[in-house]
Design an enzyme around this catalytic site. Structure first.
Site, mmCIF file in Angstrom:
data_model
loop_
_atom_site.group_PDB
_atom_site.id
_atom_site.type_symbol
_atom_site.label_atom_id
_atom_site.label_comp_id
_atom_site.label_asym_id
_atom_site.label_seq_id
_atom_site.Cartn_x
_atom_site.Cartn_y
_atom_site.Cartn_z
ATOM 1 N N VAL A 129 1.855 -1.300 -1.428
ATOM 2 C CA VAL A 129 0.554 -1.800 -0.952
ATOM 3 C C VAL A 129 0.634 -2.153 0.530
ATOM 4 O O VAL A 129 -0.286 -2.741 1.094
ATOM 5 C CB VAL A 129 0.129 -3.042 -1.782
ATOM 6 C CG1 VAL A 129 -0.078 -2.665 -3.235
ATOM 7 C CG2 VAL A 129 1.144 -4.177 -1.668
ATOM 8 N N ASP A 130 1.766 -1.759 1.187
ATOM 9 C CA ASP A 130 2.030 -2.247 2.561
ATOM 10 C C ASP A 130 1.467 -1.357 3.661
ATOM 11 O O ASP A 130 1.538 -1.704 4.834
ATOM 12 C CB ASP A 130 3.555 -2.442 2.757
ATOM 13 C CG ASP A 130 4.352 -1.148 2.495
ATOM 14 O OD1 ASP A 130 5.518 -1.257 2.052
ATOM 15 O OD2 ASP A 130 3.814 -0.041 2.725
ATOM 16 N N ARG A 133 2.999 -12.348 2.455
ATOM 17 C CA ARG A 133 3.435 -10.942 2.380
ATOM 18 C C ARG A 133 2.771 -10.110 3.480
ATOM 19 O O ARG A 133 3.384 -9.216 4.063
ATOM 20 C CB ARG A 133 3.125 -10.368 0.994
ATOM 21 C CG ARG A 133 4.018 -10.944 -0.096
ATOM 22 C CD ARG A 133 3.617 -10.453 -1.470
ATOM 23 N NE ARG A 133 3.707 -9.011 -1.585
ATOM 24 C CZ ARG A 133 3.170 -8.321 -2.612
ATOM 25 N NH1 ARG A 133 2.507 -8.963 -3.565
ATOM 26 N NH2 ARG A 133 3.296 -7.020 -2.691
ATOM 27 N N HIS A 136 -1.748 1.399 -6.218
ATOM 28 C CA HIS A 136 -1.894 -0.049 -6.464
ATOM 29 C C HIS A 136 -2.637 -0.763 -5.356
ATOM 30 O O HIS A 136 -2.525 -1.977 -5.212
ATOM 31 C CB HIS A 136 -0.503 -0.682 -6.674
ATOM 32 C CG HIS A 136 0.171 -0.160 -7.897
ATOM 33 N ND1 HIS A 136 1.520 -0.241 -8.094
ATOM 34 C CD2 HIS A 136 -0.326 0.501 -8.990
ATOM 35 C CE1 HIS A 136 1.829 0.317 -9.272
ATOM 36 N NE2 HIS A 136 0.723 0.779 -9.819
ATOM 37 N N TYR A 147 -0.091 -13.864 -0.842
ATOM 38 C CA TYR A 147 -0.424 -12.580 -0.190
ATOM 39 C C TYR A 147 -0.471 -12.728 1.336
ATOM 40 O O TYR A 147 -0.095 -11.817 2.064
ATOM 41 C CB TYR A 147 -1.744 -12.029 -0.749
ATOM 42 C CG TYR A 147 -1.526 -11.347 -2.078
ATOM 43 C CD1 TYR A 147 -1.686 -12.023 -3.288
ATOM 44 C CD2 TYR A 147 -1.083 -10.030 -2.131
ATOM 45 C CE1 TYR A 147 -1.424 -11.411 -4.509
ATOM 46 C CE2 TYR A 147 -0.809 -9.401 -3.345
ATOM 47 C CZ TYR A 147 -0.986 -10.099 -4.531
ATOM 48 O OH TYR A 147 -0.705 -9.472 -5.730
ATOM 49 N N CYS A 149 -14.273 -8.971 -2.178
ATOM 50 C CA CYS A 149 -14.885 -10.086 -2.929
ATOM 51 C C CYS A 149 -14.376 -9.995 -4.365
ATOM 52 O O CYS A 149 -14.374 -8.913 -4.955
ATOM 53 C CB CYS A 149 -16.405 -9.927 -2.898
ATOM 54 S SG CYS A 149 -17.255 -10.967 -4.106
ATOM 55 N N CYS A 151 -16.581 -15.293 -0.269
ATOM 56 C CA CYS A 151 -17.447 -14.157 0.050
ATOM 57 C C CYS A 151 -18.720 -14.700 0.716
ATOM 58 O O CYS A 151 -19.385 -15.587 0.148
ATOM 59 C CB CYS A 151 -17.805 -13.409 -1.234
ATOM 60 S SG CYS A 151 -19.053 -12.127 -0.976
ATOM 61 N N GLN A 161 3.246 3.446 -4.874
ATOM 62 C CA GLN A 161 2.965 2.198 -5.573
ATOM 63 C C GLN A 161 2.893 1.061 -4.561
ATOM 64 O O GLN A 161 2.522 -0.058 -4.895
ATOM 65 C CB GLN A 161 4.061 1.880 -6.587
ATOM 66 C CG GLN A 161 4.253 2.951 -7.647
ATOM 67 C CD GLN A 161 5.513 2.706 -8.446
ATOM 68 O OE1 GLN A 161 5.491 2.015 -9.462
ATOM 69 N NE2 GLN A 161 6.624 3.245 -7.995
ATOM 70 N N ALA A 207 16.905 5.385 0.834
ATOM 71 C CA ALA A 207 15.890 6.385 1.208
ATOM 72 C C ALA A 207 15.937 6.700 2.698
ATOM 73 O O ALA A 207 15.806 7.861 3.108
ATOM 74 C CB ALA A 207 14.511 5.865 0.828
#
Ligand code: BV8
Length: 240
Positions: free
Chosen positions: A106-107, A73, A122, A70, A130, A147, A104, A231
């Site tokens: 997450v960016d 990303r 999403h 992640y 946490c 955390c 959908q 698109a």
């Protein structure tokens, strides 16, 4: 795509629509340089299957590996800019009396393009929570960071396969799908549920379904208009 290539019925519907909803997938961000979920991953992530990594099982088995995927990303997203597809959808929100953007992705690129009424089905990769209490936490040191309150590993605030969507998100998206005259499916393979069920819900409630994608998908047979293209090119042409 010129104005001439837009079917007359669709051009008329676009001009007169009062309620429009759009479902976007990672294809909308492809022209911003963010790889789609099914694109072959690059570099050291080449040998990993996103669908395997985006799971609670992968995180509990190897939290460091998943956290670093992640982080990679997040770096891609931080360097990306919204493209004409994102900007056209933000413009639509200003023009159409009732416009709902269901993503959908997450960016966070829709909000960076100016969209405000966005349902992030999403989650959002730029938020960290946490893993025990699912409350937002600022990531500190370590991989994954812990955390500060309970010591559990921190995780991205996204919905993994097998996890429920954020409370109320699907209900809100479903209401928009059932209440619109025009439903745009943009840049999604239509393979991941429950998001992929929304186009059918809109169509069965009487909406005109428009698919924008360079490839056919399981949604294609449902669509009233199939606009085969990228698109970032098709959306601006539709709404200029
Ligand atoms: C749930 C966040 C229940 C993480 C993601 C069997 C049948 C039906 C459902 C299931 C099943 N088995 C399991 C399930 C459920 C599962 C599912 O649907 N699995 C699929 C694989 C069969 N769903 C879930 O687990 C969901 N949760 O069901 O929970 C529950 C209920 C209560 C309590 C507990 C549990 C959660 C799913 C969410 C998973 N998280 N993302 C992260 O990002 O790391 S999904 C992720 O993959 C994306 O968010 C996105 O949704 C999906 C990828 O799809 P796309 O966005 O469409 O991207 P893709 O790469 O596939 O396609 C890109 C498209 O763009 C292509 O068509 C391409 O042609 C096009 N394109 C390319 N370039 C362009 C373009 N289009 C336009 N312009 C371009 N330039």
């Amino acid at each position: 795509m010129g104005q001439a290539e837009i079917p007359q019925e669709l051009a008329g519907a676009l001009r007169s629509a009062h309620a429009v909803a759009a479902l976007t997938g990672s294809g909308v961000s492809a022209e911003s340089g963010v790889p789609t979920f099914r694109d072959a991953q690059t570099g050291l992530w080449e040998r990993f299957d996103p669908q395997e990594l985006a799971t609670p099982e992968a995180f509990s088995r190897d939290p460091k590996l998943v956290w670093e995927w992640y982080s990679w990303r997040r770096g891609l997203v931080a360097r990306a800019e919204p493209n004409p597809a994102h900007r056209t959808l933000a413009e639509l929100e200003r023009r159409v009396p009732r416009f709902t953007l269901i993503t959908q992705n997450v960016d966070g690129l829709h909000r960076r393009a100016g969209s405000e009424n966005v349902i992030e089905l999403h989650g959002n990769i730029l938020r960290t929570v946490c893993s025990a209490e699912r409350i937002p936490r600022e990531p500190g040191e370590g991989s994954p960071p812990r955390c500060p309150h309970c010591g559990a590993p921190l995780r991205p605030d996204v919905v993994w396969f097998g996890e429920a969507l954020p409370p109320g998100a699907l209900e809100e998206a479903s209401e928009a799908a059932r209440g619109c005259e025009l439903f745009l499916c943009v840049g999604t393979s239509g393979l991941v549920y429950p998001a992929a069920g929304l186009p059918r819900e809109a169509s069965e409630a009487g909406a005109l379904l428009v698919e924008i994608n360079p490839e056919r998908t399981p949604l294609t047979p449902l669509a009233d208009f199939v606009l085969c293209g990228r698109a970032g090119e098709v959306l601006p042409a539709l709404f200029t």
